[in-house]
Write a protein that holds these residues in place. Structure first.
Motif, PDB file in Angstrom:
ATOM      1  N   ALA A 315       1.910   1.065  16.175  1.00 46.40           N
ATOM      2  CA  ALA A 315       1.228   1.558  14.977  1.00 46.40           C
ATOM      3  C   ALA A 315       1.257   0.498  13.891  1.00 46.40           C
ATOM      4  CB  ALA A 315       1.881   2.839  14.475  1.00 46.40           C
ATOM      5  N   VAL A 316       0.142   0.341  13.192  1.00 49.13           N
ATOM      6  CA  VAL A 316       0.036  -0.631  12.113  1.00 49.13           C
ATOM      7  C   VAL A 316      -0.798  -0.023  10.999  1.00 49.13           C
ATOM      8  CG1 VAL A 316      -2.013  -1.726  13.119  1.00 49.13           C
ATOM      9  CG2 VAL A 316      -0.566  -3.034  11.557  1.00 49.13           C
ATOM     10  N   MET A 317      -0.491  -0.388   9.763  1.00 51.66           N
ATOM     11  CA  MET A 317      -1.320   0.024   8.637  1.00 51.66           C
ATOM     12  C   MET A 317      -1.472  -1.149   7.678  1.00 51.66           C
ATOM     13  SD  MET A 317       1.136   2.380   6.192  1.00 51.66           S
ATOM     14  CE  MET A 317      -0.066   2.278   4.851  1.00 51.66           C
ATOM     15  N   ILE A 318      -2.617  -1.190   7.007  1.00 53.53           N
ATOM     16  CA  ILE A 318      -2.882  -2.248   6.032  1.00 53.53           C
ATOM     17  C   ILE A 318      -2.332  -1.771   4.693  1.00 53.53           C
ATOM     18  CG2 ILE A 318      -4.636  -3.705   4.961  1.00 53.53           C
ATOM     19  CD1 ILE A 318      -6.446  -2.938   7.402  1.00 53.53           C
ATOM     20  N   GLY A 319      -1.161  -2.271   4.344  1.00 55.99           N
ATOM     21  CA  GLY A 319      -0.478  -1.801   3.139  1.00 55.99           C
ATOM     22  C   GLY A 319      -0.970  -2.446   1.865  1.00 55.99           C
ATOM     23  N   GLU A 320      -1.668  -3.587   1.970  1.00 55.07           N
ATOM     24  CA  GLU A 320      -2.206  -4.266   0.792  1.00 55.07           C
ATOM     25  C   GLU A 320      -3.487  -4.985   1.159  1.00 55.07           C
ATOM     26  OE1 GLU A 320       0.488  -6.974  -1.056  1.00 55.07           O
ATOM     27  OE2 GLU A 320       2.111  -5.505  -1.281  1.00 55.07           O
ATOM     28  N   ALA A 321      -4.510  -4.817   0.341  1.00 56.10           N
ATOM     29  CA  ALA A 321      -5.748  -5.596   0.415  1.00 56.10           C
ATOM     30  C   ALA A 321      -6.511  -5.333  -0.868  1.00 56.10           C
ATOM     31  CB  ALA A 321      -6.591  -5.217   1.633  1.00 56.10           C
ATOM     32  N   GLY A 322      -7.159  -6.369  -1.388  1.00 50.62           N
ATOM     33  CA  GLY A 322      -7.912  -6.192  -2.625  1.00 50.62           C
ATOM     34  C   GLY A 322      -8.632  -7.468  -3.008  1.00 50.62           C
ATOM     35  N   VAL A 323      -9.446  -7.335  -4.052  1.00 48.79           N
ATOM     36  CA  VAL A 323     -10.266  -8.456  -4.519  1.00 48.79           C
ATOM     37  C   VAL A 323      -9.960  -8.703  -5.997  1.00 48.79           C
ATOM     38  CG1 VAL A 323     -12.612  -9.310  -4.869  1.00 48.79           C
ATOM     39  CG2 VAL A 323     -12.085  -7.879  -2.871  1.00 48.79           C
ATOM     40  N   PRO A 324      -9.587  -9.943  -6.360  1.00 49.04           N
ATOM     41  CA  PRO A 324      -9.299 -10.209  -7.775  1.00 49.04           C
ATOM     42  C   PRO A 324     -10.570 -10.187  -8.604  1.00 49.04           C
ATOM     43  CG  PRO A 324      -9.251 -12.257  -6.514  1.00 49.04           C
ATOM     44  CD  PRO A 324      -9.418 -11.153  -5.525  1.00 49.04           C
ATOM     45  N   PHE A 325     -10.414  -9.759  -9.860  1.00 44.29           N
ATOM     46  CA  PHE A 325     -11.555  -9.724 -10.787  1.00 44.29           C
ATOM     47  C   PHE A 325     -11.071 -10.103 -12.170  1.00 44.29           C
ATOM     48  CE2 PHE A 325     -14.326  -7.675 -13.858  1.00 44.29           C
ATOM     49  CZ  PHE A 325     -15.575  -8.036 -13.389  1.00 44.29           C
ATOM     50  N   ALA A 332      -2.615 -13.858  -4.967  1.00 47.32           N
ATOM     51  CA  ALA A 332      -2.139 -13.713  -3.586  1.00 47.32           C
ATOM     52  C   ALA A 332      -2.778 -14.768  -2.696  1.00 47.32           C
ATOM     53  CB  ALA A 332      -2.446 -12.312  -3.077  1.00 47.32           C
ATOM     54  N   GLY A 333      -2.559 -16.029  -3.036  1.00 50.67           N
ATOM     55  CA  GLY A 333      -3.175 -17.108  -2.275  1.00 50.67           C
ATOM     56  C   GLY A 333      -4.594 -17.373  -2.745  1.00 50.67           C
ATOM     57  N   ASN A 334      -5.398 -17.932  -1.881  1.00 51.03           N
ATOM     58  CA  ASN A 334      -6.767 -18.311  -2.206  1.00 51.03           C
ATOM     59  C   ASN A 334      -7.596 -17.069  -2.538  1.00 51.03           C
ATOM     60  OD1 ASN A 334      -9.601 -18.954  -1.846  1.00 51.03           O
ATOM     61  ND2 ASN A 334      -8.935 -20.873  -0.910  1.00 51.03           N
ATOM     62  N   PRO A 335      -8.148 -16.954  -3.766  1.00 53.74           N
ATOM     63  CA  PRO A 335      -8.915 -15.761  -4.141  1.00 53.74           C
ATOM     64  C   PRO A 335     -10.116 -15.500  -3.236  1.00 53.74           C
ATOM     65  CG  PRO A 335      -8.381 -17.061  -6.087  1.00 53.74           C
ATOM     66  CD  PRO A 335      -8.011 -17.889  -4.896  1.00 53.74           C
ATOM     67  N   GLU A 336     -10.756 -16.575  -2.777  1.00 52.38           N
ATOM     68  CA  GLU A 336     -11.894 -16.385  -1.870  1.00 52.38           C
ATOM     69  C   GLU A 336     -11.424 -15.776  -0.558  1.00 52.38           C
ATOM     70  OE1 GLU A 336     -15.102 -19.063   0.671  1.00 52.38           O
ATOM     71  OE2 GLU A 336     -14.181 -19.925  -1.130  1.00 52.38           O
ATOM     72  N   TRP A 337     -10.268 -16.226  -0.075  1.00 47.48           N
ATOM     73  CA  TRP A 337      -9.712 -15.654   1.142  1.00 47.48           C
ATOM     74  C   TRP A 337      -9.312 -14.194   0.920  1.00 47.48           C
ATOM     75  CZ3 TRP A 337      -6.103 -19.669   3.984  1.00 47.48           C
ATOM     76  CH2 TRP A 337      -6.819 -20.864   4.169  1.00 47.48           C
ATOM     77  N   ASN A 338      -8.800 -13.899  -0.271  1.00 48.97           N
ATOM     78  CA  ASN A 338      -8.480 -12.508  -0.590  1.00 48.97           C
ATOM     79  C   ASN A 338      -9.704 -11.616  -0.422  1.00 48.97           C
ATOM     80  OD1 ASN A 338      -6.310 -13.215  -3.490  1.00 48.97           O
ATOM     81  ND2 ASN A 338      -5.955 -13.520  -1.300  1.00 48.97           N
ATOM     82  N   GLU A 339     -10.832 -12.102  -0.931  1.00 50.97           N
ATOM     83  CA  GLU A 339     -12.058 -11.303  -0.877  1.00 50.97           C
ATOM     84  C   GLU A 339     -12.539 -11.105   0.559  1.00 50.97           C
ATOM     85  OE1 GLU A 339     -16.463 -11.062  -3.004  1.00 50.97           O
ATOM     86  OE2 GLU A 339     -15.249 -12.886  -3.175  1.00 50.97           O
ATOM     87  N   THR A 340     -12.616 -12.201   1.312  1.00 51.13           N
ATOM     88  CA  THR A 340     -13.074 -12.057   2.698  1.00 51.13           C
ATOM     89  C   THR A 340     -12.069 -11.252   3.519  1.00 51.13           C
ATOM     90  OG1 THR A 340     -12.096 -14.197   3.323  1.00 51.13           O
ATOM     91  CG2 THR A 340     -14.409 -14.182   2.618  1.00 51.13           C
ATOM     92  N   GLY A 341     -10.783 -11.406   3.197  1.00 54.88           N
ATOM     93  CA  GLY A 341      -9.765 -10.629   3.899  1.00 54.88           C
ATOM     94  C   GLY A 341      -9.914  -9.143   3.637  1.00 54.88           C
ATOM     95  N   TYR A 342     -10.203  -8.793   2.379  1.00 53.75           N
ATOM     96  CA  TYR A 342     -10.388  -7.375   2.049  1.00 53.75           C
ATOM     97  C   TYR A 342     -11.552  -6.775   2.818  1.00 53.75           C
ATOM     98  CZ  TYR A 342     -12.334  -3.351  -0.324  1.00 53.75           C
ATOM     99  OH  TYR A 342     -12.897  -2.114  -0.590  1.00 53.75           O
TER     100      TYR A 342
END
Length: 430
Positions: A315-325, A332-342
């Motif tokens: 079992a796995v859950m995504i406990g954090e994901a989001g896009v900076p604004f 949380a690292g590269n903002p562009e990567w944050n966005e594509t990751g979300y």
């Protein structure tokens, strides 16, 4: 001559008998019997025959016909301590009512002091926001805590006492609260090290406190390890698992993956996760910030690795994901990567039973909100909840409000490996 009272009665009875037909006599007899039966019926109906009490009877209004209306009092909902635990069976989560559960919600602060404590910023915490959580369609809040502050402000006692009202309020509304300690984020903590011992003191009190509340889950350390060295990861989390399972605690436990929680590829391919991942009521915590060992993750990467994990019955859950604004606010690292990751994580959550929690609903620091759902960086409960959303916030609103049919669990709870499941099987209830 004046007769006696007895003679008068005899005379009247003889006259009645001589002048009354058999049918009339029968009717009089039935009437005489009906009176005591009616009285008895009335008394039983009031005191015990129907099971109603005085509070069950609602009097008619003065303008009404004068006939009392009755209403049946419904049984109160079960106490949290009376509910079955959640169970993790393979890659599925089963709620206390026997239905599949997919965590959808947000990271949030619980305010415990009159000054900003952690992640509450100028917006405050999730305290008193149950209705807003429901309005977003969420069933889970991950409460971000600093469980030990060496400055002593707030004290560990203030933290433990301060979160309790909000935890109770949310869980009584059927909302899962994940308690997560952020003290050792990226610190590569060592078992029995000074920081770990202080955080352990928090859990030693909090775990027994909520052991009878299945809606409280324990995320002992947020993103504790920065590398792909899995040995200390296993040692730390196995210690916490054994420590509280040995006390009979059944609550779900979440173990954030290595590499700041982003090591989904490690979980897909490595054997290190199997002992804990296959143990009773455990979930791997995946934080989808767009990096895989320093390489930008693609949507295909996230889809393939997450499927590989669930295909292993983990079992796995995504406990954090989001896009900076705005993007420059990213932490949380590269903002562009944050966005594509979300967006890659959002697609995973849309196409599977893997849960997803937004980062962040209240504030990322003591005075700001870097990954907001709202353009004005206010808390998720403002502007009628849905208004004033960022582009990413609007996608999360839509995702949170997708129609989800209740689905009963079709498997065997004993496959969870939990002793509590075996007890339920041996003591079935109606």
């Amino acid at each position: 001559m004046v007769g006696s009272v007895g003679d008068g009665v005899k005379h009247r009875f003889a006259t009645f008998w001589d002048t009354t037909s058999i049918v009339q006599l029968a009717l009089y007899g039935l009437l005489a019997a009906a009176i005591p039966i009616g009285v008895l019926w009335y008394l039983l109906g009031r005191d015990g025959g129907s099971g109603e009490t005085a509070t069950d009877t609602v009097a008619a209004t003065e303008m009404g016909a004068g006939i009392a209306a009755t209403t049946t009092t419904q049984a109160p909902p079960p106490e949290l301590s009376e509910l079955d635990p959640f169970f993790v069976v393979g890659d599925e989560i089963v709620d206390p009512y026997g239905n599949l559960f997919v965590p959808i919600g947000t990271n949030a602060a619980i305010r415990v002091a009159d000054y900003p404590y952690v992640f509450d910023g100028g917006n405050g915490g999730v305290n008193g926001q149950v209705d807003a959580v429901k309005a977003w369609g969420w069933n889970t809040v991950r409460a971000n805590l600093s469980c030990y502050d060496e400055s002593g402000e707030p004290s560990q006692r203030q933290i433990i006492d301060g979160i309790d009202e909000t935890v109770r309020e949310l869980t009584e509304a059927g909302i899962v609260v994940i308690l997560a300690c952020h003290d050792a984020t990226g610190d590569d903590p060592q078992l029995n090290g000074p920081l770990e011992v202080q955080v352990r003191a928090f859990w030693d009190e909090v775990v027994p406190k909520y052991a009878d509340n299945p809606y409280v889950w324990f995320n002992f350390f947020n993103e504790p390890y920065t590398t792909d060295d899995t040995e200390p990861w296993v040692e730390l989390h196995q210690f916490y698992y054994d420590r509280y399972r040995d006390q009979g605690v059944n609550n779900i436990m979440i173990f954030d993956l290595p590499l700041y929680g982003q090591g989904i590829h490690l979980a897909a391919e490595g054997e290190f996760v199997e002992p804990l991942g296959n143990a009773c009521n455990t979930i791997l915590g995946w934080h989808a910030w767009g990096s895989l060992s320093g390489v930008q993750a693609t949507e295909a990467d996230y889809a393939n690795y997450s499927k590989a994990v669930t295909d292993r019955d983990l079992a796995v859950m995504i406990g954090e994901a989001g896009v900076p604004f705005p993007p420059s606010a990213g932490t949380a690292g590269n903002p562009e990567w944050n966005e594509t990751g979300y967006y890659a994580a959002l697609e995973v959550a849309r196409s599977s039973n893997i849960g997803l929690l937004w980062w962040h609903g209240t504030g990322d620091t003591s005075d700001d909100l870097y990954y907001p759902l709202k353009v004005d960086k206010s808390g998720f409960w403002t502007a009628g909840n849905s208004g004033n959303l960022t582009i990413a916030g609007a996608t999360f609103w839509d995702f949170s409000h997708r129609e989800r049919q209740t689905q009963a669990f079709a498997g065997d709870l004993t496959d969870s490996g939990c002793a509590a499941a075996a007890e339920l099987e041996s003591n079935p209830t109606d």
